[in-house]
Scaffold this motif. Structure first.
Motif, PDB file in Angstrom:
ATOM      1  N   VAL A 146       7.050   6.409   7.237  1.00 35.29           N
ATOM      2  CA  VAL A 146       7.119   4.977   6.957  1.00 35.29           C
ATOM      3  C   VAL A 146       6.133   4.551   5.873  1.00 35.29           C
ATOM      4  O   VAL A 146       6.318   3.523   5.223  1.00 35.29           O
ATOM      5  N   TYR A 147       5.086   5.321   5.673  1.00 34.60           N
ATOM      6  CA  TYR A 147       4.109   4.960   4.640  1.00 34.60           C
ATOM      7  C   TYR A 147       4.132   5.890   3.430  1.00 34.60           C
ATOM      8  O   TYR A 147       3.366   5.698   2.482  1.00 34.60           O
TER       9      TYR A 147
ATOM     10  N   SER B 265       0.593   7.033  -2.400  1.00 38.34           N
ATOM     11  CA  SER B 265      -0.172   7.218  -3.639  1.00 38.34           C
ATOM     12  C   SER B 265      -0.619   5.879  -4.242  1.00 38.34           C
ATOM     13  O   SER B 265      -1.774   5.764  -4.686  1.00 38.34           O
ATOM     14  N   PRO B 266       0.229   4.822  -4.246  1.00 37.44           N
ATOM     15  CA  PRO B 266      -0.297   3.521  -4.691  1.00 37.44           C
ATOM     16  C   PRO B 266      -1.433   2.998  -3.808  1.00 37.44           C
ATOM     17  O   PRO B 266      -2.381   2.375  -4.306  1.00 37.44           O
ATOM     18  N   TYR B 267      -1.356   3.260  -2.497  1.00 37.83           N
ATOM     19  CA  TYR B 267      -2.416   2.816  -1.592  1.00 37.83           C
ATOM     20  C   TYR B 267      -3.731   3.514  -1.912  1.00 37.83           C
ATOM     21  O   TYR B 267      -4.800   2.885  -1.901  1.00 37.83           O
ATOM     22  N   LEU B 268      -3.673   4.798  -2.211  1.00 32.99           N
ATOM     23  CA  LEU B 268      -4.883   5.529  -2.552  1.00 32.99           C
ATOM     24  C   LEU B 268      -5.505   5.002  -3.844  1.00 32.99           C
ATOM     25  O   LEU B 268      -6.729   4.915  -3.972  1.00 32.99           O
TER      26      LEU B 268
ATOM     27  N   GLY C  65      15.784   9.672  10.137  1.00 35.96           N
ATOM     28  CA  GLY C  65      14.476   9.121  10.467  1.00 35.96           C
ATOM     29  C   GLY C  65      13.604   8.932   9.243  1.00 35.96           C
ATOM     30  O   GLY C  65      12.928   7.905   9.088  1.00 35.96           O
ATOM     31  N   GLN C  66      13.602   9.922   8.350  1.00 36.05           N
ATOM     32  CA  GLN C  66      12.825   9.805   7.115  1.00 36.05           C
ATOM     33  C   GLN C  66      13.321   8.640   6.266  1.00 36.05           C
ATOM     34  O   GLN C  66      12.515   7.864   5.724  1.00 36.05           O
ATOM     35  N   LEU C  67      14.632   8.532   6.141  1.00 37.19           N
ATOM     36  CA  LEU C  67      15.204   7.476   5.293  1.00 37.19           C
ATOM     37  C   LEU C  67      14.885   6.090   5.853  1.00 37.19           C
ATOM     38  O   LEU C  67      14.495   5.178   5.105  1.00 37.19           O
ATOM     39  N   ILE C  68      15.039   5.902   7.164  1.00 41.96           N
ATOM     40  CA  ILE C  68      14.734   4.602   7.772  1.00 41.96           C
ATOM     41  C   ILE C  68      13.279   4.227   7.524  1.00 41.96           C
ATOM     42  O   ILE C  68      12.955   3.107   7.112  1.00 41.96           O
ATOM     43  N   GLY C  69      12.375   5.186   7.781  1.00 39.78           N
ATOM     44  CA  GLY C  69      10.961   4.911   7.578  1.00 39.78           C
ATOM     45  C   GLY C  69      10.639   4.573   6.134  1.00 39.78           C
ATOM     46  O   GLY C  69       9.932   3.597   5.852  1.00 39.78           O
ATOM     47  N   MET C  70      11.161   5.342   5.200  1.00 37.00           N
ATOM     48  CA  MET C  70      10.855   5.130   3.789  1.00 37.00           C
ATOM     49  C   MET C  70      11.473   3.843   3.254  1.00 37.00           C
ATOM     50  O   MET C  70      10.897   3.176   2.397  1.00 37.00           O
TER      51      MET C  70
ATOM     52  N   GLY D  15       1.511  -6.731   3.468  1.00 41.18           N
ATOM     53  CA  GLY D  15       0.379  -6.042   2.873  1.00 41.18           C
ATOM     54  C   GLY D  15       0.330  -4.572   3.255  1.00 41.18           C
ATOM     55  O   GLY D  15       1.180  -4.059   3.991  1.00 41.18           O
ATOM     56  N   TRP D  16      -0.712  -3.903   2.760  1.00 43.83           N
ATOM     57  CA  TRP D  16      -0.816  -2.460   2.943  1.00 43.83           C
ATOM     58  C   TRP D  16      -0.805  -2.062   4.418  1.00 43.83           C
ATOM     59  O   TRP D  16      -0.131  -1.106   4.810  1.00 43.83           O
ATOM     60  N   ALA D  17      -1.559  -2.777   5.231  1.00 40.81           N
ATOM     61  CA  ALA D  17      -1.744  -2.356   6.620  1.00 40.81           C
ATOM     62  C   ALA D  17      -0.469  -2.443   7.447  1.00 40.81           C
ATOM     63  O   ALA D  17      -0.348  -1.755   8.467  1.00 40.81           O
ATOM     64  N   SER D  18       0.491  -3.271   7.007  1.00 35.16           N
ATOM     65  CA  SER D  18       1.679  -3.484   7.842  1.00 35.16           C
ATOM     66  C   SER D  18       2.478  -2.201   8.038  1.00 35.16           C
ATOM     67  O   SER D  18       2.994  -1.946   9.135  1.00 35.16           O
TER      68      SER D  18
END
Length: 404
Positions: free
Chosen positions: A28-29, A34-37, A146-151, A162-165
């Motif tokens: 999901v994240y 990479s943008p978060y980092l 599962g990967q697709l839904i999360g992404m 925001g980022w934390a969500s």
């Protein structure tokens, strides 16, 4: 008997739900990682370390956890461990906006991914009558789903909260999966499967074909974890994409990827030959990965990612099947464990080296590296398997169990 059948169906549905939640929590994240980092102020080299730690953990843990699970003849404890680690991974990211917590979270995600073999073996045990092949095809679709839904959720969550969500959502999803997993039942009578054994490891490691296929898989995973699972989202934001556009980027890559993964062993390999399809996948994905660095607009980036997703999807299932197709049945489980541990080298080394290059000469250099890795894989495929031109009609493509 009807009660038993109903109970078995419920157990099967529970497993489907747990698997979807497992991969959704892990991914999901991923599109915003990479943008978060960068948001945290991490250098590209540090970002490469964080991204690569996911693979490094799997190098160390996948085979030992698989062998331990086989010795215990139990899968549920490892599934519970995987769900717990997935939830804690997201919680680490959400708890503090610090690079140290991000590294801890990514390491825990690698721990979670290392338990995947327990999922696949348990699911095969739920399909005694249908057979393992059918089970692996189904679980591959669950993985991709599962990967697709999360992404797909990732960009929306970033824009709305925001980022934390994304991280808090992943933690909740992981906790829900852990709760569901508590109600899973081990298949009655155990699992009809030759276990992984350390004693089989040395003979398996002497198999030249397994090493060649594993080397190609290292390169393939290096490309994937440099591009879509690595730095492509950061490049999209540099081109002016917003958070919602990341959802389009994910869909552009993952939908063709899932479709081609499904078709490659069933349609393309029997018609054109497995190694011809693998070669085409590496060649075009190399071109698309390198071209990522020169596209001037987000629209063209979407086009390159759609092509990249399709052609990367061609070789992953075939390499998986080819890695064990020639191995004696009694040693296949060990060979698969070895193969999965080895290809995790690409998950680690790809983003790690790309991050170092990006630090030295800018974000685009990592995509050139991905192109070189794909070209090297194509060259090795051509050199090693130039005589293998007959359609592999008997090859069973067991799907993207990854992966990932």
């Amino acid at each position: 008997m009807k009660t038993t059948n109903k109970s078995d169906r419920m157990n099967h549905l529970l497993f489907v739900g747990v698997t979807l939640l497992y991969w959704c929590s892990l991914y999901v994240y991923v599109p915003i990682l990479s943008p978060y980092l960068e948001h945290l102020g991490a250098s590209y080299s540090m970002a490469g370390i964080v991204l690569g730690s996911y693979g490094l953990t799997q190098i160390l843990l996948r085979l030992p956890l698989g062998i331990a699970s086989d010795r215990m003849k139990l899968r549920k404890p490892y599934i519970l461990l995987g769900m717990l680690a997935a939830a804690l991974s997201c919680l680490c990211f959400a708890w503090r906006e610090q690079i140290e917590w991000a590294l801890a979270g990514r390491i825990l995600s690698g721990v979670a991914a290392s338990t995947w073999v327990a999922f696949t073996v348990m699911y095969a045990g739920l399909h005694r009558e249908g057979g393992a092949t059918r089970a692996m095809g189904t679980i591959s679709l669950l993985t991709a789903g599962g990967q697709l839904i999360g992404m797909l959720l990732s960009g929306y969550l970033l824009k709305s909260g925001g980022w934390a969500s994304s991280f808090w959502t992943g933690a909740v999803i992981g906790a829900a999966g852990l709760l569901l997993a508590l109600f899973l039942r081990e298949p009655r009578g155990g699992i009809d499967r030759t276990p992984m054994r350390y004693g089989d490891l040395l003979p398996v490691m002497k198999d030249g074909l397994l090493w060649r296929v594993s080397t190609l898989s290292i390169l393939a995973h290096g490309v994937l974890f440099i591009t879509m699972f690595g730095f492509t989202p950061s490049y999209a934001l540099q081109l002016g994409a917003d958070e919602a556009d990341l959802t389009l980027l994910v869909a552009a890559f993952m939908v063709p990827h899932a479709v081609s993964s499904y078709l490659t062993g069933r349609v393309l390999a029997p018609k054109f030959g497995a190694w011809n399809v693998v070669l085409a996948g590496f060649l075009i994905s190399a071109l698309c990965s390198a071209a990522t660095s020169v596209v001037p607009t987000f629209g063209l980036l979407l086009l390159t990612q759609a092509l990249n997703g399709w052609f990367q999807g061609l070789h992953f299932p075939l390499l998986l099947g080819l890695s064990i197709d020639h191995i004696d049945e009694r040693k296949r489980a060990t060979a698969m464990g070895f193969y999965q541990a080895v290809y995790a080298v690409g998950m680690f080394a790809g983003p790690f080296v790309a991050g170092t290059l990006n630090e030295w000469s800018g974000l685009k250099s990592g995509f050139y590296l991905a192109g070189l890795l794909g070209a090297a894989a194509a060259g090795l495929t051509l050199y090693w398997f130039k005589r293998a031109r007959k359609p592999a009609a008997g090859l069973v493509a067991e799907g993207r169990t990854d992966s990932i």
